[in-house]
Design a protein around this motif. Structure first.
Motif, mmCIF file in Angstrom:
data_model
loop_
_atom_site.group_PDB
_atom_site.id
_atom_site.type_symbol
_atom_site.label_atom_id
_atom_site.label_comp_id
_atom_site.label_asym_id
_atom_site.label_seq_id
_atom_site.Cartn_x
_atom_site.Cartn_y
_atom_site.Cartn_z
ATOM 1 N N PRO A 60 0.830 -1.216 0.000
ATOM 2 C CA PRO A 60 0.000 0.000 0.000
ATOM 3 C C PRO A 60 0.860 1.261 0.000
ATOM 4 O O PRO A 60 2.097 1.200 0.047
ATOM 5 C CB PRO A 60 -0.808 -0.134 1.298
ATOM 6 N N ASP A 61 0.211 2.422 -0.018
ATOM 7 C CA ASP A 61 0.890 3.711 -0.160
ATOM 8 C C ASP A 61 1.983 3.927 0.883
ATOM 9 O O ASP A 61 1.769 3.730 2.097
ATOM 10 C CB ASP A 61 -0.122 4.856 -0.012
ATOM 11 N N GLU A 62 3.128 4.391 0.418
ATOM 12 C CA GLU A 62 4.192 4.914 1.277
ATOM 13 C C GLU A 62 4.870 6.058 0.538
ATOM 14 O O GLU A 62 4.698 6.229 -0.673
ATOM 15 C CB GLU A 62 5.233 3.838 1.631
ATOM 16 N N ILE A 63 5.662 6.840 1.264
ATOM 17 C CA ILE A 63 6.403 7.956 0.670
ATOM 18 C C ILE A 63 7.869 7.548 0.513
ATOM 19 O O ILE A 63 8.464 6.953 1.413
ATOM 20 C CB ILE A 63 6.280 9.224 1.528
ATOM 21 N N TYR A 64 8.428 7.909 -0.633
ATOM 22 C CA TYR A 64 9.817 7.596 -0.961
ATOM 23 C C TYR A 64 10.527 8.879 -1.381
ATOM 24 O O TYR A 64 9.890 9.873 -1.763
ATOM 25 C CB TYR A 64 9.886 6.572 -2.103
ATOM 26 N N VAL A 65 11.867 8.847 -1.333
ATOM 27 C CA VAL A 65 12.653 9.980 -1.781
ATOM 28 C C VAL A 65 13.674 9.487 -2.801
ATOM 29 O O VAL A 65 14.306 8.448 -2.630
ATOM 30 C CB VAL A 65 13.351 10.703 -0.601
ATOM 31 N N TYR A 66 13.783 10.244 -3.898
ATOM 32 C CA TYR A 66 14.743 9.932 -4.960
ATOM 33 C C TYR A 66 15.802 11.027 -4.998
ATOM 34 O O TYR A 66 15.473 12.219 -4.988
ATOM 35 C CB TYR A 66 14.025 9.853 -6.309
ATOM 36 N N ASP A 67 17.076 10.626 -5.024
ATOM 37 C CA ASP A 67 18.201 11.563 -5.073
ATOM 38 C C ASP A 67 18.779 11.551 -6.477
ATOM 39 O O ASP A 67 19.312 10.542 -6.938
ATOM 40 C CB ASP A 67 19.264 11.157 -4.053
ATOM 41 N N ALA A 68 18.681 12.689 -7.171
ATOM 42 C CA ALA A 68 19.164 12.761 -8.553
ATOM 43 C C ALA A 68 20.671 12.639 -8.643
ATOM 44 O O ALA A 68 21.211 12.213 -9.671
ATOM 45 C CB ALA A 68 18.701 14.072 -9.192
ATOM 46 N N ASN A 69 21.395 13.003 -7.589
ATOM 47 C CA ASN A 69 22.856 12.920 -7.614
ATOM 48 C C ASN A 69 23.333 11.476 -7.610
ATOM 49 O O ASN A 69 24.329 11.144 -8.264
ATOM 50 C CB ASN A 69 23.450 13.667 -6.414
ATOM 51 N N THR A 70 22.630 10.629 -6.878
ATOM 52 C CA THR A 70 23.046 9.226 -6.780
ATOM 53 C C THR A 70 22.211 8.298 -7.646
ATOM 54 O O THR A 70 22.617 7.165 -7.923
ATOM 55 C CB THR A 70 22.950 8.745 -5.322
ATOM 56 N N GLY A 71 21.021 8.772 -8.072
ATOM 57 C CA GLY A 71 20.127 7.913 -8.834
ATOM 58 C C GLY A 71 19.447 6.855 -7.989
ATOM 59 O O GLY A 71 18.873 5.903 -8.514
ATOM 60 N N ARG A 72 19.484 7.036 -6.686
ATOM 61 C CA ARG A 72 18.918 6.042 -5.776
ATOM 62 C C ARG A 72 17.669 6.580 -5.097
ATOM 63 O O ARG A 72 17.486 7.791 -4.971
ATOM 64 C CB ARG A 72 19.947 5.638 -4.713
ATOM 65 N N GLU A 73 16.851 5.663 -4.640
ATOM 66 C CA GLU A 73 15.661 6.024 -3.874
ATOM 67 C C GLU A 73 15.618 5.237 -2.578
ATOM 68 O O GLU A 73 16.233 4.164 -2.470
ATOM 69 C CB GLU A 73 14.389 5.776 -4.683
ATOM 70 N N ARG A 74 14.895 5.762 -1.613
ATOM 71 C CA ARG A 74 14.736 5.071 -0.335
ATOM 72 C C ARG A 74 13.360 5.402 0.231
ATOM 73 O O ARG A 74 12.790 6.451 -0.072
ATOM 74 C CB ARG A 74 15.816 5.485 0.670
ATOM 75 N N PRO A 75 12.818 4.495 1.057
ATOM 76 C CA PRO A 75 11.522 4.792 1.687
ATOM 77 C C PRO A 75 11.680 5.834 2.783
ATOM 78 O O PRO A 75 12.677 5.830 3.516
ATOM 79 C CB PRO A 75 11.097 3.438 2.252
ATOM 80 N N LEU A 76 10.698 6.724 2.864
ATOM 81 C CA LEU A 76 10.722 7.742 3.909
ATOM 82 C C LEU A 76 9.726 7.413 5.018
ATOM 83 O O LEU A 76 9.935 7.756 6.177
ATOM 84 C CB LEU A 76 10.403 9.111 3.307
ATOM 85 N N THR A 77 8.624 6.744 4.664
ATOM 86 C CA THR A 77 7.642 6.338 5.668
ATOM 87 C C THR A 77 7.490 4.817 5.653
ATOM 88 O O THR A 77 7.843 4.155 4.676
ATOM 89 C CB THR A 77 6.270 6.978 5.411
ATOM 90 N N ASP A 78 6.926 4.317 6.736
ATOM 91 C CA ASP A 78 6.687 2.878 6.870
ATOM 92 C C ASP A 78 5.373 2.689 7.624
ATOM 93 O O ASP A 78 5.300 1.969 8.615
ATOM 94 C CB ASP A 78 7.856 2.232 7.626
ATOM 95 N N LEU A 79 4.334 3.347 7.134
ATOM 96 C CA LEU A 79 3.067 3.409 7.861
ATOM 97 C C LEU A 79 2.310 2.085 7.859
ATOM 98 O O LEU A 79 1.439 1.867 8.696
ATOM 99 C CB LEU A 79 2.182 4.503 7.273
#
Length: 652
Positions: free
Chosen positions: A365-384
C-alpha cells in the motif's frame, strides 16, 4: 486473524480497515519537513478520517497534527495552511509550527458543479507570502426549505452524487479569491457566470494563471482554456486558445512559460477522454504553444517545473507502471523515477535534486519515498503499513503479454489465490477496469487482494482503450464499446487458461466497475462461459445513458451526436442483446449515482428477471459512483462481502 478458504492468513475486513491512502504531498521551503494527508477508514464510526501528517525528510518520527486536507506551506516555512470542516463548512486554517496553534481564517464554499476529474481546487500562496489564492463560490443563500418543484434550465444541472452532495448543482460559480495573510477580508478576484479553477501564481507574484471555459454555452462543450488574472487589478486575459481541453497550469520559475496538460481533439471530454493529455508549454507574451511530451506518446499528469526552468516533470502510465518523467523545452523526454508501481503524487526540493513521491505496488500500500538525482537512488521515507504487512500476506501478480485476435500485443496480470497449492484447481475471476481509458497495472488494488484472499484466481487485463500504450491504443474503443476490447479480454482469458492448469475453466466469473460494469454486462450477452457476474455501477443502455448521465459529452466523444447515432449506440448496448444471457448476475449500484444512473442497473435487472435468469439488485441509498473515499466504509465492505458471496454461490 481470519483464515481464508485455503487455511492461510489472508487480507480480511479487519486488515482492509487498516489500509491507508496517502496524498497531497507538500515540501517545506527549507526542504526539511514533508506534509501530507493520510486518509484512514473507521468502520466503528463508519467514516473516512483525513489527517495532516508531518515527517522529517532526514528520517525520524511522523506526527499527526490533526484533521485536514490540502496542505500548503507559507514561503517562510513557519506555518502551514490547510482545509478543515467546522460544523459542516470547510474553512482555511493556519497552523504555526513553533507554537502548534491553529487559526481559522476564511470559509470555503465548494460548488457541486462537475468541473472534471483533473480540475484543481487547491490553495496557492503568492511568492512573497502576502496572499493566499483559493477557489470558492460566493456564500450561498440561506436555505428556506426543500422546494417541491425544481425548474431546470441548464444542461449540466446534476452533481456527481453521494451522501455529501445535493441532488442538483447549486447556482454558484467557482471564483478565485485572494485572502490577505497579513490581515483583512477575502477579495473575490474573478466574476461572471463561469467557473474559474486550478489557480497558479506567476513567479513575480503579479498574475494568477487558471483554467476556465468562457464559451457562450460551457455546458455544451469542454473547451476549457488557459487564462491569467492580474492580482492587483483583476484584469483577465486569455493566454492560449486551443480546440481541446486544458488542465492544471504550472508557471515556470523564470516567469516566461506556463505548462498545462492538453487534449488535442476539438470534441474532447473532461471525464474520461480517449485523448492522452500531453504537456504543453505556452509563451506568456506571445501565446505560442509547444508540445514537449509527444516523444513519449503516453498520458501525462502532475506537472512540476525544475527550479532551473529548463524542464517540466510529469507522471505518466507506461505498460501498467506510473513513473516520473522529465521533458526538456526541446521536446526530449527522459525517465526519472521508474519501477513496477504506481506513483500518485510527488514534489521537488528547491535545488531540483530530490523528489519526494507517494507510490504503491501490487503487494505494498501507499508509502512515501525519496529519490536523489545525484546518486540515482531512492529510499523509503515512511513505513506506515509495516504492522499490516507483518500480519498479512498480500498476493503478488504476474504480468504477461499475449497476441489478441488481430495480433495486437496486449498486457495482463494474473494473481494466484491466497494459499495456492499444486494439483488443486481454482475458480478464476476476470476483473475489468473502468474508464474506458483507465489502466490496470502494478498498483495495490484492495478488491483484487480481497478476491484472491477468498480463494479466487484474479485476472486483469488492459484491453484496447486503456492508456499507457500510446494514443492509437487509447482510441481503440471509439465507436465500438464491446468490440476490440471484448475480444482482447477473451483472448487474454484463453491465454491464461491454456498455460495454467490450476485454472478451472468451468468456474469462471467476471466483474467490473463503471465501464468495467458495462463490460461485465456486455460479456454475459456475448458468451455463456461465465458462471457468475457481478456488475458494479455498470452501463446497460447507451441510448438512455447518453441522455441521463452527467457525462453526456463522454458518449458524444466516443460515438458522435446521439441523435445521429442511436442505432450505433443501441448496437453496442448490452440491453440490445440481453435475451442471450444465461449467467446469474448481481447488480450493485449507488442510488445517487448521476455518472452512471441507477436506472442502468434497473433496466438490465428487470430484463433478466423477466427472462428467468437468477439476478439480484442492491441499491445503496446514499452512495454515488465508484464508492469514493469520502463515503461510508460499511457500504464498501458490504459491496465486497456480497461480491464474494455471489461468486461463492455459483463458482464453489
Amino acid at each position: 486473524m481470519k483464515e481464508n478458504k485455503t487455511g492461510n492468513a489472508c487480507f480480511s475486513a479487519l486488515e482492509w480497515e487498516q489500509v491507508m491512502q496517502l496524498g497531497e504531498i507538500a515540501l517545506s521551503p527549507d526542504g526539511l519537513t514533508l506534509a501530507f494527508v493520510r486518509s484512514r477508514r473507521s468502520v466503528e464510526q463508519n467514516c473516512v478520517i483525513d489527517e495532516l501528517l508531518l515527517t522529517a525528510t532526514a528520517g525520524g518520527s511522523t506526527i499527526c497534527i490533526g484533521k485536514g486536507t490540502s496542505p500548503v506551506w507559507h514561503p517562510n516555512g513557519l506555518s502551514l495552511f490547510f482545509e478543515q470542516e467546522e460544523n459542516g463548512v470547510p474553512f482555511i486554517w493556519q497552523y504555526h509550527l513553533a507554537s502548534k496553534e491553529k487559526k481559522r481564517l476564511a470559509p470555503v464554499y465548494h460548488s457541486d458543479y462537475f468541473l472534471g476529474h483533473l480540475a484543481d481546487k487547491k490553495f496557492t500562496i503568492s511568492p512573497d507570502g502576502r496572499f493566499l489564492a483559493y477557489i470558492s463560490t460566493p456564500p450561498p443563500p440561506a436555505v428556506t426549505g426543500h422546494p417541491a418543484i425544481v425548474v431546470v434550465e441548464r444542461l449540466l444541472y446534476k452533481t456527481r452524487g453521494g451522501r455529501t452532495r445535493p441532488l442538483f448543482a447549486d447556482g454558484g460559480y467557482s471564483q478565485i479569491w485572494l485572502l490577505p495573510l497579513e490581515g483583512g477580508v477575502p477579495l473575490m478576484l474573478t466574476t461572471g457566470n463561469y467557473h474559474h479553477y486550478s489557480p497558479c501564481w506567476s513567479a513575480d507574484g503579479r498574475h494568477i494563471a487558471f483554467i476556465c471555459n468562457r464559451t457562450d454555452n460551457p455546458d455544451y462543450n469542454h473547451r476549457s482554456t488557459l487564462w491569467t488574472v492580474a492580482a492587483d487589478t483583476g484584469v483577465i486575459q486569455e493566454v492560449a486558445a486551443h480546440p481541446g481541453t486544458r488542465f492544471k497550469p504550472a508557471w515556470s520559475p523564470d516567469n516566461l512559460h506556463i505548462a498545462t496538460l492538453v487534449t488535442a481533439s476539438e470534441l474532447s471530454s473532461k471525464d474520461s477522454p480517449a485523448d492522452d493529455t500531453q504537456v504543453y508549454i505556452t509563451n506568456v507574451e506571445t501565446g505560442k504553444d509547444q508540445c514537449i511530451s509527444a516523444q513519449l506518446d503516453r498520458r501525462a499528469d502532475n506537472l512540476c517545473w525544475h527550479p532551473g526552468a529548463q524542464a517540466v516533470y510529469f507522471t505518466a502510465g507506461d505498460k501498467g507502471a506510473t513513473n516520473i518523467y522529465m521533458a526538456g523545452l526541446n521536446g526530449e523526454v527522459k525517465p526519472v523515477v521508474t519501477g513496477n508501481g504506481l506513483i500518485k503524487e510527488y514534489c521537488m526540493d528547491g535545488s531540483g535534486t530530490r523528489l519526494y513521491f507517494i507510490r504503491n505496488a501490487v503487494t505494498l500500500p501507499d508509502e512515501i519515498y525519496v529519490y536523489d538525482a545525484n546518486t540515482g537512488r531512492e529510499r523509503p521515507l515512511t513505513d506506515l503499513h509495516a504492522g499490516l504487512l507483518a500480519r498479512c500476506g498480500f498476493s503478488p501478480a504476474e504480468t504477461f503479454w499475449f497476441a489478441s485476435h488481430d495480433e495486437t500485443a496486449v498486457q495482463g496480470w494474473l494473481m494466484k489465490p491466497g494459499g495456492w497449492r499444486e494439483n488443486v484447481r481454482y475458480p478464476l475471476l476476470l476483473v475489468v477496469h473502468g474508464g474506458p481509458h483507465n489502466m490496470f497495472g502494478f498498483e495495490f488494488e484492495e478488491r483484487m487482494q480481497l478476491l484472491a484472499a477468498n480463494g479466487y484466481g484474479v485476472l486483469f487485463i488492459n484491453p484496447r482503450g486503456s492508456h499507457g500504450y500510446g494514443q492509437a491504443f487509447s482510441m481503440g474503443t471509439l465507436l465500438n464499446w464491446g468490440g476490440h476490447d471484448f475480444k482482447d479480454l477473451m483472448a487474454g482469458l484463453d491465454h491464461v487458461i491454456q498455460r495454467h492448469s490450476w485454472i478451472d475453466e468451468n468456474r469462471l466469473g467476471i466483474t467490473g466497475q463503471s465501464y468495467g460494469g458495462f463490460m461485465a454486462n456486455w460479456a454475459i450477452t456475448q458468451t455463456s462461459r461465465f458462471r457468475a457476474a457481478v456488475v458494479d455501477g455498470g452501463i446497460s443502455n447507451l441510448v438512455s445513458f447518453a441522455g441521463t448521465s452527467l457525462y453526456h459529452l463522454l458518449t458524444e466523444a466516443e460515438f458522435g451526436k446521439p441523435w445521429d447515432n442511436y442505432s450505433l449506440l443501441w448496437q453496442w448496448s448490452p440491453l440490445c442483446h440481453v435475451k442471450h444471457v444465461r449467467t446469474p448476475a448481481l447488480f450493485l449500484h449507488g442510488e445517487r449515482d448521476y455518472e452512471v444512473p441507477v436506472q442502468q442497473a434497473e433496466e438490465m435487472y428487470t430484463a433478466l428477471k423477466k427472462l428467468g435468469v437468477p439476478s439480484v439488485m442492491v441499491r445503496y441509498m446514499e452512495e454515488g459512483h465508484g464508492w469514493r473515499p469520502d463515503l461510508r466504509p460499511l457500504n464498501r465492505l458490504d459491496v465486497y462481502s456480497r461480491m464474494v458471496q455471489w461468486f461463492d454461490k455459483y463458482l464453489l
